[in-house]
Write a protein that holds these residues in place. Structure first.
Motif, PDB file in Angstrom:
ATOM      1  N   ASN A 123      58.690  15.042  12.482  1.00  0.00           N
ATOM      2  CA  ASN A 123      59.720  14.018  12.290  1.00  0.00           C
ATOM      3  C   ASN A 123      59.133  12.613  12.230  1.00  0.00           C
ATOM      4  OD1 ASN A 123      61.688  15.944  12.157  1.00  0.00           O
ATOM      5  ND2 ASN A 123      62.666  15.411  14.085  1.00  0.00           N
ATOM      6  N   TYR A 124      58.106  12.361  13.030  1.00  0.00           N
ATOM      7  CA  TYR A 124      57.446  11.059  12.957  1.00  0.00           C
ATOM      8  C   TYR A 124      56.900  10.834  11.545  1.00  0.00           C
ATOM      9  CZ  TYR A 124      53.962   7.439  13.306  1.00  0.00           C
ATOM     10  OH  TYR A 124      53.223   6.308  13.059  1.00  0.00           O
ATOM     11  N   CYS A 125      56.224  11.853  11.014  1.00  0.00           N
ATOM     12  CA  CYS A 125      55.640  11.730   9.668  1.00  0.00           C
ATOM     13  C   CYS A 125      56.726  11.604   8.605  1.00  0.00           C
ATOM     14  CB  CYS A 125      54.743  12.925   9.378  1.00  0.00           C
ATOM     15  SG  CYS A 125      53.277  13.027  10.438  1.00  0.00           S
ATOM     16  N   LEU A 126      57.811  12.365   8.751  1.00  0.00           N
ATOM     17  CA  LEU A 126      58.918  12.253   7.797  1.00  0.00           C
ATOM     18  C   LEU A 126      59.487  10.838   7.793  1.00  0.00           C
ATOM     19  CD1 LEU A 126      60.853  15.598   8.441  1.00  0.00           C
ATOM     20  CD2 LEU A 126      59.525  15.002   6.408  1.00  0.00           C
ATOM     21  N   THR A 127      59.616  10.264   8.977  1.00  0.00           N
ATOM     22  CA  THR A 127      60.123   8.892   9.085  1.00  0.00           C
ATOM     23  C   THR A 127      59.204   7.930   8.348  1.00  0.00           C
ATOM     24  OG1 THR A 127      61.161   9.390  11.209  1.00  0.00           O
ATOM     25  CG2 THR A 127      60.760   7.065  10.705  1.00  0.00           C
ATOM     26  N   GLN A 128      57.904   8.105   8.504  1.00  0.00           N
ATOM     27  CA  GLN A 128      56.949   7.231   7.814  1.00  0.00           C
ATOM     28  C   GLN A 128      57.100   7.362   6.301  1.00  0.00           C
ATOM     29  OE1 GLN A 128      55.235   4.944   9.595  1.00  0.00           O
ATOM     30  NE2 GLN A 128      56.433   5.887  11.232  1.00  0.00           N
ATOM     31  N   MET A 129      57.329   8.577   5.824  1.00  0.00           N
ATOM     32  CA  MET A 129      57.483   8.796   4.382  1.00  0.00           C
ATOM     33  C   MET A 129      58.817   8.259   3.870  1.00  0.00           C
ATOM     34  SD  MET A 129      55.468  12.468   3.952  1.00  0.00           S
ATOM     35  CE  MET A 129      56.857  13.241   3.308  1.00  0.00           C
ATOM     36  N   LEU A 130      59.830   8.231   4.726  1.00  0.00           N
ATOM     37  CA  LEU A 130      61.113   7.650   4.312  1.00  0.00           C
ATOM     38  C   LEU A 130      61.027   6.129   4.255  1.00  0.00           C
ATOM     39  CD1 LEU A 130      63.738   9.772   6.276  1.00  0.00           C
ATOM     40  CD2 LEU A 130      63.532   9.553   3.785  1.00  0.00           C
ATOM     41  N   VAL A 131      60.354   5.541   5.229  1.00  0.00           N
ATOM     42  CA  VAL A 131      60.212   4.085   5.288  1.00  0.00           C
ATOM     43  C   VAL A 131      59.355   3.587   4.139  1.00  0.00           C
ATOM     44  CG1 VAL A 131      59.257   2.184   6.661  1.00  0.00           C
ATOM     45  CG2 VAL A 131      60.601   3.966   7.768  1.00  0.00           C
ATOM     46  N   ASN A 132      58.304   4.347   3.816  1.00  0.00           N
ATOM     47  CA  ASN A 132      57.391   3.957   2.747  1.00  0.00           C
ATOM     48  C   ASN A 132      57.093   5.179   1.883  1.00  0.00           C
ATOM     49  OD1 ASN A 132      55.426   2.962   1.072  1.00  0.00           O
ATOM     50  ND2 ASN A 132      53.906   2.629   2.688  1.00  0.00           N
ATOM     51  N   PRO A 133      57.874   5.394   0.815  1.00  0.00           N
ATOM     52  CA  PRO A 133      57.669   6.577  -0.026  1.00  0.00           C
ATOM     53  C   PRO A 133      56.250   6.700  -0.593  1.00  0.00           C
ATOM     54  CG  PRO A 133      59.732   5.509  -0.587  1.00  0.00           C
ATOM     55  CD  PRO A 133      59.010   4.599   0.379  1.00  0.00           C
ATOM     56  N   ALA A 134      55.499   5.615  -0.615  1.00  0.00           N
ATOM     57  CA  ALA A 134      54.124   5.668  -1.115  1.00  0.00           C
ATOM     58  C   ALA A 134      53.150   6.159  -0.044  1.00  0.00           C
ATOM     59  CB  ALA A 134      53.700   4.290  -1.616  1.00  0.00           C
ATOM     60  N   ALA A 135      53.646   6.420   1.170  1.00  0.00           N
ATOM     61  CA  ALA A 135      52.789   6.859   2.279  1.00  0.00           C
ATOM     62  C   ALA A 135      52.468   8.340   2.137  1.00  0.00           C
ATOM     63  CB  ALA A 135      53.471   6.575   3.618  1.00  0.00           C
ATOM     64  N   GLY A 136      51.779   8.678   1.072  1.00  0.00           N
ATOM     65  CA  GLY A 136      51.455  10.062   0.774  1.00  0.00           C
ATOM     66  C   GLY A 136      50.530  10.721   1.778  1.00  0.00           C
ATOM     67  N   GLY A 137      49.852   9.931   2.588  1.00  0.00           N
ATOM     68  CA  GLY A 137      48.943  10.482   3.587  1.00  0.00           C
ATOM     69  C   GLY A 137      49.647  11.285   4.662  1.00  0.00           C
TER      70      GLY A 137
END
Length: 175
Positions: A123-137
């Protein structure tokens, strides 16, 4: 009230909370299903396997991203409820299994917390990807945490169901 009675009540309470939360998550998930994410939030959790993470977030648009954030936030409550319910259910069934299976059954009970921890990290990683869709890492960590969660839950729930089917009937006949 005995410790076992308290454990039974807590197991039922945890199960009810998990089911209510699961129902809410299922309703939220209806807003996340489309051609790019046919399985809703699960498509997003496993997006690294298909390389479609950014495409999913973009297909959801701002409104869908709010639904996804709500799903991720509510999932923190769900993970505690399901982990507690499965943990307690396995502990309760461990009292009815043969001695040779108790250690594995109790190990499975404790392993469910690994699923909960993987879910929290996911969920932490999903949140990061939602906040910044370019956060492909974060895509591969999400997929690995989600896969770990699904595997551990499959094993623990499968073991619980097997123990119930195999040993609960014998207990009912003996009673």
């Amino acid at each position: 009230m005995t410790a076992r009675q308290i454990e039974v009540r807590l197991a039922w309470l945890s199960l009810m909370l998990a089911l209510v939360t699961l129902g809410a998550l299922a309703l939220i998930d209806l807003h996340l299903r489309n051609a790019v994410s046919p399985r809703g939030i699960v498509s997003f959790e496993l997006c690294a396997y298909a390389g479609s993470c950014r495409a999913i977030v973009e297909a959801w648009g701002p409104g869908g991203q709010v639904w996804a954030a709500l799903s991720v936030g509510l999932d923190y409550h769900f993970m505690l409820a399901y982990a507690a319910a499965i943990f307690l259910a396995l502990r309760l069934v461990a009292a009815r299994v043969p001695e040779r299976l108790k250690t594995f059954t109790l190990g499975a009970a404790w392993a469910v917390w690994v699923a909960g921890a993987a879910d929290a990290a996911e969920n932490y990683c999903l949140t990061q990807m939602l906040v910044n869709p370019a956060a492909g890492g974060y895509a591969w960590p999400v997929a690995l945490f989600a896969t770990t969660k699904f595997v551990v839950l499959s094993v623990t729930l499968g073991w619980w169901l097997f123990m119930i089917v195999r040993f609960a009937r014998g207990s009912a006949r003996a009673a």
